[in-house]
Design a protein around this motif. Structure first.
Motif, PDB file in Angstrom:
ATOM      1  N   PRO A  40      36.269 -19.086  31.869  1.00  0.00           N
ATOM      2  CA  PRO A  40      37.602 -19.545  31.481  1.00  0.00           C
ATOM      3  C   PRO A  40      37.495 -20.716  30.512  1.00  0.00           C
ATOM      4  O   PRO A  40      36.615 -21.565  30.651  1.00  0.00           O
ATOM      5  N   SER A 114      41.372 -12.363  37.551  1.00  0.00           N
ATOM      6  CA  SER A 114      42.710 -12.804  37.133  1.00  0.00           C
ATOM      7  C   SER A 114      42.585 -13.681  35.892  1.00  0.00           C
ATOM      8  O   SER A 114      43.396 -13.596  34.964  1.00  0.00           O
ATOM      9  N   GLU A 115      41.546 -14.516  35.873  1.00  0.00           N
ATOM     10  CA  GLU A 115      41.347 -15.388  34.711  1.00  0.00           C
ATOM     11  C   GLU A 115      40.887 -14.586  33.496  1.00  0.00           C
ATOM     12  O   GLU A 115      41.322 -14.839  32.376  1.00  0.00           O
ATOM     13  N   LEU A 117      41.632 -11.494  32.837  1.00  0.00           N
ATOM     14  CA  LEU A 117      42.779 -10.751  32.325  1.00  0.00           C
ATOM     15  C   LEU A 117      43.721 -11.687  31.559  1.00  0.00           C
ATOM     16  O   LEU A 117      44.255 -11.333  30.515  1.00  0.00           O
ATOM     17  N   ARG A 118      43.881 -12.895  32.102  1.00  0.00           N
ATOM     18  CA  ARG A 118      44.821 -13.836  31.482  1.00  0.00           C
ATOM     19  C   ARG A 118      44.307 -14.316  30.129  1.00  0.00           C
ATOM     20  O   ARG A 118      45.028 -14.337  29.143  1.00  0.00           O
ATOM     21  N   GLU A 119      43.024 -14.691  30.081  1.00  0.00           N
ATOM     22  CA  GLU A 119      42.528 -15.401  28.880  1.00  0.00           C
ATOM     23  C   GLU A 119      41.493 -14.637  28.073  1.00  0.00           C
ATOM     24  O   GLU A 119      41.278 -14.944  26.913  1.00  0.00           O
ATOM     25  N   SER A 123      45.293  -8.129  23.739  1.00  0.00           N
ATOM     26  CA  SER A 123      46.289  -7.072  23.951  1.00  0.00           C
ATOM     27  C   SER A 123      45.690  -5.738  23.518  1.00  0.00           C
ATOM     28  O   SER A 123      44.928  -5.675  22.554  1.00  0.00           O
ATOM     29  N   PRO A 151      53.759 -10.287  37.742  1.00  0.00           N
ATOM     30  CA  PRO A 151      53.202 -10.852  36.498  1.00  0.00           C
ATOM     31  C   PRO A 151      51.832 -10.259  36.155  1.00  0.00           C
ATOM     32  O   PRO A 151      51.489 -10.103  34.980  1.00  0.00           O
ATOM     33  N   TRP A 152      51.068  -9.883  37.188  1.00  0.00           N
ATOM     34  CA  TRP A 152      49.753  -9.259  36.950  1.00  0.00           C
ATOM     35  C   TRP A 152      49.956  -7.896  36.283  1.00  0.00           C
ATOM     36  O   TRP A 152      49.269  -7.547  35.311  1.00  0.00           O
ATOM     37  N   ARG A 155      50.829  -8.254  32.704  1.00  0.00           N
ATOM     38  CA  ARG A 155      49.643  -8.569  31.904  1.00  0.00           C
ATOM     39  C   ARG A 155      48.786  -7.318  31.697  1.00  0.00           C
ATOM     40  O   ARG A 155      48.283  -7.064  30.606  1.00  0.00           O
ATOM     41  N   ASP A 158      50.185  -5.207  29.054  1.00  0.00           N
ATOM     42  CA  ASP A 158      49.894  -5.747  27.718  1.00  0.00           C
ATOM     43  C   ASP A 158      48.453  -5.453  27.290  1.00  0.00           C
ATOM     44  O   ASP A 158      48.193  -5.133  26.130  1.00  0.00           O
ATOM     45  N   ARG A 159      47.493  -5.570  28.209  1.00  0.00           N
ATOM     46  CA  ARG A 159      46.079  -5.399  27.841  1.00  0.00           C
ATOM     47  C   ARG A 159      45.689  -3.926  27.679  1.00  0.00           C
ATOM     48  O   ARG A 159      44.676  -3.613  27.060  1.00  0.00           O
TER      49      ARG A 159
END
Ligand SMILES: C[S@@+](CC[C@H](N)C(=O)[O-])C[C@H]1O[C@@H](n2cnc3c(N)ncnc32)[C@H](O)[C@@H]1O
Length: 229
Positions: A40, A114-115, A117-119, A123, A151-152, A155, A158-159
């Motif tokens: 991260p 989770s991290e 996927l987030r960062e 996309s 929210p997961w 995301r 989007d990815r």
């Protein structure tokens, strides 16, 4: 004054003690060869640059001991697979298998999915995402620790590239319903099966699936797709 730092809600508990010397050696020697260098704060990955050749990329979250992931990667040489886990002993086992069976389309990352996927993922970078037998967190006060949340799913939508798939499996009936309801509420995901999939498709049996079956649990597969538009 700086903002108070809130501890993130994790989907896992680190229960692992010290690794055996063999497990530690597998990580030390094989992670530099088949592991992914990402943490991260280091920005998004270039997922295609991780592999020998570009190919549709499937992310596997929480592969456990990696048995099912190694099998599925070998069954689909036309795809690249990235497995992400926090469990170091399981990661060591999968690294050994990648080495001994010379699997070239599979890389592993020791990190919180989770991290990642987030960062860590751009996309539309994934052709698919597999989440097989995530920890069910059955107590109501722990439901917030479940991996699958609105929210997961937003995301994930989007990815995924248009037409990309999200394959979830669980032997926990109430979590299966939760997955079904939340994924139906995400407008960019579409369920071609109108409910649970009739069969697990190309998902091999997993260790946690066998454990659930021994306890008399039914297994649910939910396969949804990112809409094309
Ligand atoms: C119940 S096990 C299932 C393992 C495997 N998929 C199977 O079916 O046998 C769930 C796995 O998810 C991993 N996990 C949970 N939360 C995670 C996270 N945020 N990032 C990466 N792995 C996670 C755990 O370490 C555990 O190995």
């Amino acid at each position: 004054m700086s903002e108070p730092r809130h501890r993130p809600i994790r989907s896992f508990v680190r229960r692992e003690g010290r690794l055996t010397a063999g497990q530690q050696r597998a990580l030390d020697e094989l992670y530099p060869l088949y592991g992914v260098d990402w943490a991260p704060g280091s920005g998004p990955l270039d997922p295609q640059g991780l592999f020998e050749r570009p190919a549709p990329l499937v992310l596997d979250i929480g592969f456990g001991d990696g048995e099912a992931l190694a099998e599925i990667a070998q069954a689909h040489p036309e795809r690249n697979y990235l497995g992400v886990e926090v469990y170091r002993a399981g990661t060591g086992r999968l690294l050994r298998r990648i080495e001994s069976e010379a699997i070239t389309n599979l890389k592993v990352l020791l990190a919180d999915a989770s991290e990642l996927l987030r960062e860590g993922l751009p996309s539309a970078s994934l052709a698919g995402l597999q989440l097989f037998f995530p920890d069910p967190w059955p107590k109501k006060r722990h439901h917030k620790r479940r991996m699958v949340q609105a929210p997961w799913l937003a995301r994930v939508a989007d990815r995924l590239e248009p037409g990309g798939f999200l394959h979830m499996a669980t032997d926990w009936a109430e979590y299966a319903e939760w997955m079904l309801e939340l994924s139906a509420a995400e407008p960019r995901l579409y369920n071609p099966h109108d409910g649970y999939a009739a069969d697990p498709g190309d998902r091999p049996g997993t260790r946690f699936e066998r454990r659930g079956i021994r306890k008399g649990h039914e297994v649910f597969d939910l396969i949804v797709q990112r809409i094309e538009a």
